[in-house]
Design a protein around this motif. Structure first.
Motif, PDB file in Angstrom:
ATOM      1  N   THR A  59      11.209  -1.184   9.987  1.00 16.79           N
ATOM      2  CA  THR A  59      10.181  -2.077   9.469  1.00 16.79           C
ATOM      3  C   THR A  59       9.831  -3.060  10.576  1.00 16.79           C
ATOM      4  O   THR A  59      10.723  -3.624  11.215  1.00 16.79           O
ATOM      5  CB  THR A  59      10.676  -2.844   8.227  1.00 16.79           C
ATOM      6  N   VAL A  60       8.529  -3.257  10.805  1.00 20.77           N
ATOM      7  CA  VAL A  60       8.052  -4.170  11.837  1.00 20.77           C
ATOM      8  C   VAL A  60       7.379  -5.358  11.162  1.00 20.77           C
ATOM      9  O   VAL A  60       6.576  -5.190  10.246  1.00 20.77           O
ATOM     10  CB  VAL A  60       7.055  -3.458  12.782  1.00 20.77           C
ATOM     11  N   THR A  61       7.719  -6.568  11.622  1.00 24.49           N
ATOM     12  CA  THR A  61       7.121  -7.806  11.128  1.00 24.49           C
ATOM     13  C   THR A  61       6.096  -8.279  12.148  1.00 24.49           C
ATOM     14  O   THR A  61       6.413  -8.404  13.335  1.00 24.49           O
ATOM     15  CB  THR A  61       8.210  -8.887  10.953  1.00 24.49           C
ATOM     16  N   THR A  62       4.868  -8.545  11.679  1.00 27.46           N
ATOM     17  CA  THR A  62       3.803  -8.989  12.576  1.00 27.46           C
ATOM     18  C   THR A  62       3.260 -10.318  12.049  1.00 27.46           C
ATOM     19  O   THR A  62       2.844 -10.408  10.903  1.00 27.46           O
ATOM     20  CB  THR A  62       2.677  -7.935  12.658  1.00 27.46           C
ATOM     21  N   LYS A  63       3.274 -11.344  12.895  1.00 25.26           N
ATOM     22  CA  LYS A  63       2.903 -12.707  12.509  1.00 25.26           C
ATOM     23  C   LYS A  63       1.530 -13.086  13.065  1.00 25.26           C
ATOM     24  O   LYS A  63       0.965 -12.355  13.881  1.00 25.26           O
ATOM     25  CB  LYS A  63       3.976 -13.673  13.003  1.00 25.26           C
ATOM     26  N   LEU A  67      -0.469  -5.208  15.920  1.00 25.10           N
ATOM     27  CA  LEU A  67       0.351  -4.021  15.668  1.00 25.10           C
ATOM     28  C   LEU A  67      -0.555  -2.799  15.728  1.00 25.10           C
ATOM     29  O   LEU A  67      -1.587  -2.765  15.064  1.00 25.10           O
ATOM     30  CB  LEU A  67       1.014  -4.108  14.289  1.00 25.10           C
ATOM     31  N   ILE A  68      -0.171  -1.815  16.528  1.00 28.06           N
ATOM     32  CA  ILE A  68      -0.934  -0.573  16.620  1.00 28.06           C
ATOM     33  C   ILE A  68      -0.115   0.549  15.986  1.00 28.06           C
ATOM     34  O   ILE A  68       1.054   0.739  16.315  1.00 28.06           O
ATOM     35  CB  ILE A  68      -1.284  -0.225  18.077  1.00 28.06           C
ATOM     36  N   VAL A  69      -0.754   1.250  15.055  1.00 31.46           N
ATOM     37  CA  VAL A  69      -0.131   2.416  14.413  1.00 31.46           C
ATOM     38  C   VAL A  69      -0.809   3.654  14.999  1.00 31.46           C
ATOM     39  O   VAL A  69      -1.999   3.876  14.775  1.00 31.46           O
ATOM     40  CB  VAL A  69      -0.299   2.383  12.879  1.00 31.46           C
ATOM     41  N   PRO A  70      -0.073   4.457  15.766  1.00 33.84           N
ATOM     42  CA  PRO A  70      -0.670   5.651  16.374  1.00 33.84           C
ATOM     43  C   PRO A  70      -1.061   6.696  15.326  1.00 33.84           C
ATOM     44  O   PRO A  70      -0.444   6.781  14.256  1.00 33.84           O
ATOM     45  CB  PRO A  70       0.452   6.190  17.268  1.00 33.84           C
ATOM     46  N   LYS A  71      -2.046   7.481  15.647  1.00 26.16           N
ATOM     47  CA  LYS A  71      -2.484   8.535  14.731  1.00 26.16           C
ATOM     48  C   LYS A  71      -1.313   9.459  14.395  1.00 26.16           C
ATOM     49  O   LYS A  71      -0.436   9.703  15.225  1.00 26.16           O
ATOM     50  CB  LYS A  71      -3.652   9.324  15.307  1.00 26.16           C
ATOM     51  N   LEU A 102       2.505  -9.792   8.098  1.00 27.46           N
ATOM     52  CA  LEU A 102       2.323  -8.399   7.715  1.00 27.46           C
ATOM     53  C   LEU A 102       3.607  -7.637   7.994  1.00 27.46           C
ATOM     54  O   LEU A 102       4.153  -7.706   9.098  1.00 27.46           O
ATOM     55  CB  LEU A 102       1.170  -7.772   8.503  1.00 27.46           C
ATOM     56  N   MET A 103       4.075  -6.918   6.999  1.00 26.46           N
ATOM     57  CA  MET A 103       5.241  -6.054   7.165  1.00 26.46           C
ATOM     58  C   MET A 103       4.720  -4.619   7.204  1.00 26.46           C
ATOM     59  O   MET A 103       3.837  -4.254   6.424  1.00 26.46           O
ATOM     60  CB  MET A 103       6.203  -6.218   5.990  1.00 26.46           C
ATOM     61  N   MET A 104       5.256  -3.809   8.100  1.00 22.98           N
ATOM     62  CA  MET A 104       4.844  -2.418   8.203  1.00 22.98           C
ATOM     63  C   MET A 104       6.089  -1.551   8.223  1.00 22.98           C
ATOM     64  O   MET A 104       6.909  -1.636   9.147  1.00 22.98           O
ATOM     65  CB  MET A 104       4.035  -2.186   9.478  1.00 22.98           C
ATOM     66  N   LEU A 126       0.850  -1.179   0.000  1.00 19.01           N
ATOM     67  CA  LEU A 126       0.000   0.000   0.000  1.00 19.01           C
ATOM     68  C   LEU A 126       0.894   1.241   0.000  1.00 19.01           C
ATOM     69  O   LEU A 126       2.102   1.138   0.268  1.00 19.01           O
ATOM     70  CB  LEU A 126      -0.898  -0.015   1.251  1.00 19.01           C
ATOM     71  N   VAL A 127       0.336   2.402  -0.277  1.00 19.46           N
ATOM     72  CA  VAL A 127       1.115   3.642  -0.338  1.00 19.46           C
ATOM     73  C   VAL A 127       1.470   4.133   1.070  1.00 19.46           C
ATOM     74  O   VAL A 127       0.807   3.799   2.048  1.00 19.46           O
ATOM     75  CB  VAL A 127       0.337   4.750  -1.085  1.00 19.46           C
ATOM     76  N   TRP A 128       2.513   4.953   1.147  1.00 21.21           N
ATOM     77  CA  TRP A 128       2.830   5.635   2.402  1.00 21.21           C
ATOM     78  C   TRP A 128       1.650   6.543   2.738  1.00 21.21           C
ATOM     79  O   TRP A 128       1.122   7.238   1.865  1.00 21.21           O
ATOM     80  CB  TRP A 128       4.077   6.504   2.247  1.00 21.21           C
ATOM     81  N   HIS A 129       1.234   6.542   3.999  1.00 22.25           N
ATOM     82  CA  HIS A 129       0.125   7.396   4.416  1.00 22.25           C
ATOM     83  C   HIS A 129       0.102   7.498   5.938  1.00 22.25           C
ATOM     84  O   HIS A 129       0.850   6.810   6.632  1.00 22.25           O
ATOM     85  CB  HIS A 129      -1.213   6.852   3.897  1.00 22.25           C
ATOM     86  N   SER A 130      -0.756   8.362   6.427  1.00 24.07           N
ATOM     87  CA  SER A 130      -0.997   8.478   7.868  1.00 24.07           C
ATOM     88  C   SER A 130      -2.461   8.818   8.064  1.00 24.07           C
ATOM     89  O   SER A 130      -3.177   9.146   7.117  1.00 24.07           O
ATOM     90  CB  SER A 130      -0.099   9.552   8.500  1.00 24.07           C
ATOM     91  N   HIS A 131      -2.893   8.717   9.300  1.00 26.54           N
ATOM     92  CA  HIS A 131      -4.267   9.061   9.678  1.00 26.54           C
ATOM     93  C   HIS A 131      -4.157  10.085  10.804  1.00 26.54           C
ATOM     94  O   HIS A 131      -3.662   9.760  11.881  1.00 26.54           O
ATOM     95  CB  HIS A 131      -5.019   7.820  10.155  1.00 26.54           C
ATOM     96  N   GLU A 132      -4.570  11.291  10.522  1.00 30.66           N
ATOM     97  CA  GLU A 132      -4.358  12.387  11.474  1.00 30.66           C
ATOM     98  C   GLU A 132      -5.182  12.265  12.758  1.00 30.66           C
ATOM     99  O   GLU A 132      -4.766  12.759  13.798  1.00 30.66           O
ATOM    100  CB  GLU A 132      -4.626  13.723  10.796  1.00 30.66           C
ATOM    101  N   GLU A 133      -6.321  11.610  12.692  1.00 31.15           N
ATOM    102  CA  GLU A 133      -7.213  11.563  13.852  1.00 31.15           C
ATOM    103  C   GLU A 133      -7.425  10.180  14.446  1.00 31.15           C
ATOM    104  O   GLU A 133      -8.064  10.054  15.486  1.00 31.15           O
ATOM    105  CB  GLU A 133      -8.581  12.152  13.475  1.00 31.15           C
ATOM    106  N   GLU A 134      -6.937   9.124  13.784  1.00 34.14           N
ATOM    107  CA  GLU A 134      -7.266   7.776  14.236  1.00 34.14           C
ATOM    108  C   GLU A 134      -6.032   6.897  14.398  1.00 34.14           C
ATOM    109  O   GLU A 134      -5.124   6.941  13.586  1.00 34.14           O
ATOM    110  CB  GLU A 134      -8.185   7.069  13.212  1.00 34.14           C
ATOM    111  N   ASP A 135      -6.045   6.077  15.450  1.00 32.57           N
ATOM    112  CA  ASP A 135      -5.088   4.987  15.587  1.00 32.57           C
ATOM    113  C   ASP A 135      -5.620   3.822  14.746  1.00 32.57           C
ATOM    114  O   ASP A 135      -6.823   3.734  14.492  1.00 32.57           O
ATOM    115  CB  ASP A 135      -4.987   4.508  17.038  1.00 32.57           C
ATOM    116  N   GLU A 136      -4.741   2.922  14.332  1.00 30.15           N
ATOM    117  CA  GLU A 136      -5.150   1.703  13.638  1.00 30.15           C
ATOM    118  C   GLU A 136      -4.584   0.508  14.400  1.00 30.15           C
ATOM    119  O   GLU A 136      -3.432   0.534  14.830  1.00 30.15           O
ATOM    120  CB  GLU A 136      -4.583   1.634  12.221  1.00 30.15           C
ATOM    121  N   MET A 137      -5.405  -0.545  14.536  1.00 31.28           N
ATOM    122  CA  MET A 137      -4.935  -1.769  15.169  1.00 31.28           C
ATOM    123  C   MET A 137      -5.091  -2.916  14.184  1.00 31.28           C
ATOM    124  O   MET A 137      -6.191  -3.186  13.708  1.00 31.28           O
ATOM    125  CB  MET A 137      -5.696  -2.076  16.452  1.00 31.28           C
ATOM    126  N   PHE A 138      -3.974  -3.561  13.852  1.00 35.96           N
ATOM    127  CA  PHE A 138      -3.948  -4.692  12.940  1.00 35.96           C
ATOM    128  C   PHE A 138      -3.788  -5.966  13.758  1.00 35.96           C
ATOM    129  O   PHE A 138      -2.803  -6.106  14.490  1.00 35.96           O
ATOM    130  CB  PHE A 138      -2.758  -4.594  11.982  1.00 35.96           C
TER     131      PHE A 138
END
Length: 86
Positions: free
Chosen positions: A32-36, A41-45, A24-26, A5-17
């Protein structure tokens, strides 16, 4: 998910994968974080990130507000306007 996917961010929301199957590679700006399977994995806003896979299909449960745009403010061919919600 499959591919990159493209580089991006979310200004108002956290994401939990929650990874159900596959790996999943992030990419973040500095690492780079590897998640099995079974891991979370939580990506902060506001944090720039790029999810990708290593060629395999990865199944994730993505927990975020319904209004979250999955490519941030970027509109690209991969942008999905009507995501499936449970």
């Amino acid at each position: 998910m499959n591919g990159e996917l493209v580089w991006h961010s979310h200004e108002e929301e956290d994401e939990m994968f929650v990874v159900v199957s596959g790996t999943l590679m992030m990419d973040f700006i500095d690492k780079t974080v590897t998640t099995k399977p079974g891991e979370i994995l939580i990506v902060p806003k506001g944090v720039q990130h790029r999810p990708w896979t290593n060629g395999e299909e990865v199944k994730v449960m993505l927990i975020e507000p319904k209004t979250t745009q999955h490519t941030g403010t970027n509109k690209v061919a991969q942008t999905v306007e009507n995501l499936e919600w449970i």
